[in-house]
Design a protein around this motif. Structure first.
Motif, mmCIF file in Angstrom:
data_model
loop_
_atom_site.group_PDB
_atom_site.id
_atom_site.type_symbol
_atom_site.label_atom_id
_atom_site.label_comp_id
_atom_site.label_asym_id
_atom_site.label_seq_id
_atom_site.Cartn_x
_atom_site.Cartn_y
_atom_site.Cartn_z
ATOM 1 N N THR A 68 11.407 -8.078 -5.668
ATOM 2 C CA THR A 68 11.123 -6.685 -5.351
ATOM 3 C C THR A 68 9.754 -6.358 -5.928
ATOM 4 O O THR A 68 9.515 -6.555 -7.126
ATOM 5 C CB THR A 68 12.183 -5.746 -5.958
ATOM 6 O OG1 THR A 68 13.464 -6.086 -5.425
ATOM 7 C CG2 THR A 68 11.871 -4.299 -5.611
ATOM 8 N N LYS B 69 6.952 -3.409 -6.495
ATOM 9 C CA LYS B 69 6.790 -1.957 -6.497
ATOM 10 C C LYS B 69 5.842 -1.525 -7.598
ATOM 11 O O LYS B 69 6.074 -1.803 -8.768
ATOM 12 C CB LYS B 69 8.141 -1.261 -6.676
ATOM 13 C CG LYS B 69 8.070 0.257 -6.570
ATOM 14 C CD LYS B 69 9.452 0.884 -6.675
ATOM 15 C CE LYS B 69 9.367 2.407 -6.539
ATOM 16 N NZ LYS B 69 10.713 3.033 -6.653
ATOM 17 N N LYS B 70 4.758 -0.891 -7.192
ATOM 18 C CA LYS B 70 3.817 -0.250 -8.110
ATOM 19 C C LYS B 70 3.523 -1.066 -9.362
ATOM 20 O O LYS B 70 3.900 -0.719 -10.472
ATOM 21 C CB LYS B 70 4.339 1.123 -8.494
ATOM 22 C CG LYS B 70 3.310 2.053 -9.113
ATOM 23 C CD LYS B 70 2.201 2.444 -8.144
ATOM 24 C CE LYS B 70 1.235 3.434 -8.741
ATOM 25 N NZ LYS B 70 0.110 3.749 -7.860
ATOM 26 N N ALA C 162 2.559 -2.989 -1.478
ATOM 27 C CA ALA C 162 3.619 -2.539 -2.378
ATOM 28 C C ALA C 162 3.140 -2.439 -3.824
ATOM 29 O O ALA C 162 3.526 -1.526 -4.556
ATOM 30 C CB ALA C 162 4.814 -3.486 -2.282
ATOM 31 N N GLY D 65 3.827 3.349 -4.179
ATOM 32 C CA GLY D 65 5.149 3.608 -4.733
ATOM 33 C C GLY D 65 6.267 3.058 -3.876
ATOM 34 O O GLY D 65 7.439 3.165 -4.221
ATOM 35 N N LYS D 66 5.905 2.454 -2.730
ATOM 36 C CA LYS D 66 6.919 1.964 -1.802
ATOM 37 C C LYS D 66 7.396 0.579 -2.197
ATOM 38 O O LYS D 66 6.611 -0.344 -2.367
ATOM 39 C CB LYS D 66 6.356 1.938 -0.381
ATOM 40 C CG LYS D 66 7.404 1.566 0.669
ATOM 41 C CD LYS D 66 6.822 1.625 2.074
ATOM 42 C CE LYS D 66 7.880 1.245 3.111
ATOM 43 N NZ LYS D 66 7.341 1.284 4.491
ATOM 44 N N SER D 67 8.695 0.421 -2.311
ATOM 45 C CA SER D 67 9.286 -0.859 -2.690
ATOM 46 C C SER D 67 9.369 -1.791 -1.491
ATOM 47 O O SER D 67 9.738 -1.377 -0.398
ATOM 48 C CB SER D 67 10.680 -0.623 -3.266
ATOM 49 O OG SER D 67 11.310 -1.840 -3.567
#
Length: 461
Positions: free
Chosen positions: A381, A383-384, A348, A352-354
């Motif tokens: 979370t 992400k990127k 992750a 770009g995938k959360s």
């Protein structure tokens, strides 16, 4: 990219190798190094890990070594999973505590203090090597117990690239997914608290609230780690689910009675199993007779797994595992473990995938009533290149009082170990609810400092 495991001679290494080999492509991992200072164990468990990796993913460059610099050099990611003092240190910690009719579990209370004593300085040294020899932006995933305290100490020393990981929350979440019979990607639940002191709320499937369904599910108290608790305690907890390690706080007397009745501690069982395992493995050439070595390994390993929490609770796990063949192990669904947690993070973080996952990271306002730099265990979370803890806000006093008390203990333990201060160690243990006695705290600190002098040196008053 290169991933290094410090502690690669551990008994769980074959399973970690499977997870890494299966998921390496997701994080762009091309090179893996399992490093351990114990050559004898590395030549058994590390070599088994390498063979398993080669069977699953022969294109993955997998090495084992006792050279820490070689292992760390140019690494992009490092997982630390150390047992400083090995099994004997764990047994010492347990028995010192039991002498005073206290729990010596290795991550909570007196036993957790003993393990932190041995672990923190060693991890600081490794993090300094990582700073000097790994990639400039290398990430460190700490699994060394007590994970929350160790991560807090490393962060306090300025190693802000360290994230605490634990497989207890992820394994529990998988159990919940299984009883609901839903896709894991459709399920979410919010975890908050401290490592081995956390609660779960707001369960959802595709955004739909399923908390009520979970609480009333006929398999919740049989097929998940909630088997350790009573529905009445869940009700007291504002209908939240509990991390299995809360058992030691809410059923302390039962746990002590059960351990005494069993006649041995968890650490003594592990030590005995590991000694017998190594004795048999010494008679086998792992490289040329892998199937036999694997059968010996799994036969003993499953004694550990099938007896998980049984000494403390007096009950065996409902699902007793059977010894698989090599082929069956390779073909079975990957359980992930903490290597899976690290790989999910890596995937992750660089895509770009959360992804939602539970980590030990600084609070930064996520839980009211705690300091921003308090390391908490919380759903995040990823992400990127960003890690965002899920906001929890207000926590009921029933949970918050315990969280804040243990956090006070953890802060003082970290300061005590970094400053080699006996008085701060006594202060920490005095307030811990599993000890709650100045007199006992003084005795415990004296005995642990003496028992682990070889690792920690001399302390000041």
């Amino acid at each position: 990219m290169k991933l290094t495991l410090i502690g690669g001679g551990g008994v769980r290494s074959p399973f970690l190798a499977k997870s890494i080999a299966l998921g390496a492509h997701l994080g762009g991992i091309k090179e893996v190094v399992f490093m351990d200072t114990d050559k004898e164990k590395l030549d058994k468990f590390g070599l088994m890990a390498k063979i398993i990796s080669n069977k699953i993913n022969p294109d993955l460059d997998f090495k084992i070594t006792t050279d820490s610099i070689e292992a760390i050099k140019d690494a992009d990611y490092i997982i630390t999973t150390l047992r400083v003092g090995q099994d004997e240190g764990r047994v010492i910690d347990e028995r010192i505590a039991m002498k005073y009719n206290l729990l010596g579990q290795e991550t909570t209370g007196a036993g957790g203090f003993g393990m932190a004593l041995r672990s923190i300085d060693v991890l600081i040294n490794y993090c300094q090597l990582i700073k000097e020899h790994a990639k400039k932006d290398a990430l460190v995933f700490n699994f060394t117990n007590p994970s929350g305290i160790v991560t807090q100490a490393l962060r306090k020393k300025g190693f802000n690239n360290v994230y605490g990981i634990c497989d207890a929350p992820s394994e529990f979440i998988k159990q919940l997914v299984a009883i609901l019979d839903v896709d894991e990607n459709d399920f979410s639940i919010k975890c908050f608290g401290l490592n081995h002191l956390s609660w779960f709320k707001d369960a959802r499937v595709k955004g739909k609230d399923v908390m009520g369904e979970l609480l009333n599910h006929d398999k919740l108290y049989t097929d998940t780690e909630m088997r350790l608790f009573e529905p009445s305690l869940v009700k007291q907890s504002n209908n939240m689910l509990l991390n299995e390690y809360l058992y030691f706080y809410y059923y302390r007397d039962k746990a002590i009675k059960s351990i005494k009745s069993a006649g041995q501690t968890r650490g003594e069982l592990i030590k005995e199993v590991n000694q017998d395992m190594m004795k048999e493995l010494k008679t086998v050439d792992v490289q040329n007779n892998f199937d036999k070595a694997f059968n010996i390994f799994m036969s003993y390993y499953l004694i550990r797994e099938n007896n998980y929490f049984s000494i403390e609770s007096g009950e065996l796990r409902p699902k007793q595992l059977q010894v698989p063949s090599v082929r069956e192990m390779l073909d079975a669904d990957d359980e992930g473990g903490y290597a899976g947690v690290a790989l999910n993070f890596i995937k992750a973080y660089h895509s770009g995938k959360s992804v939602e996952m539970v980590l030990s990271i600084p609070n930064e306002g996520a839980i009211n009533g705690l300091e921003d730099d308090d390391v908490v265990e919380i759903s995040c979370t990823i992400k990127k290149g960003t890690i965002i803890p899920k906001h929890v806000g207000h926590v009921d006093d029933f949970q918050l009082n315990l969280i804040r008390t243990i956090k006070f203990y953890e802060r003082n333990v970290v300061e005590a170990i970094l400053e080699k201060s006996k008085s701060k160690a006594v202060k920490a243990l005095t307030i811990h609810p599993l000890i709650n006695s100045y007199d006992l705290a003084v005795k415990l600190v004296d005995e642990y400092l003496e028992a682990h002098k070889a690792y920690i040196g001399e302390w000041q008053e």
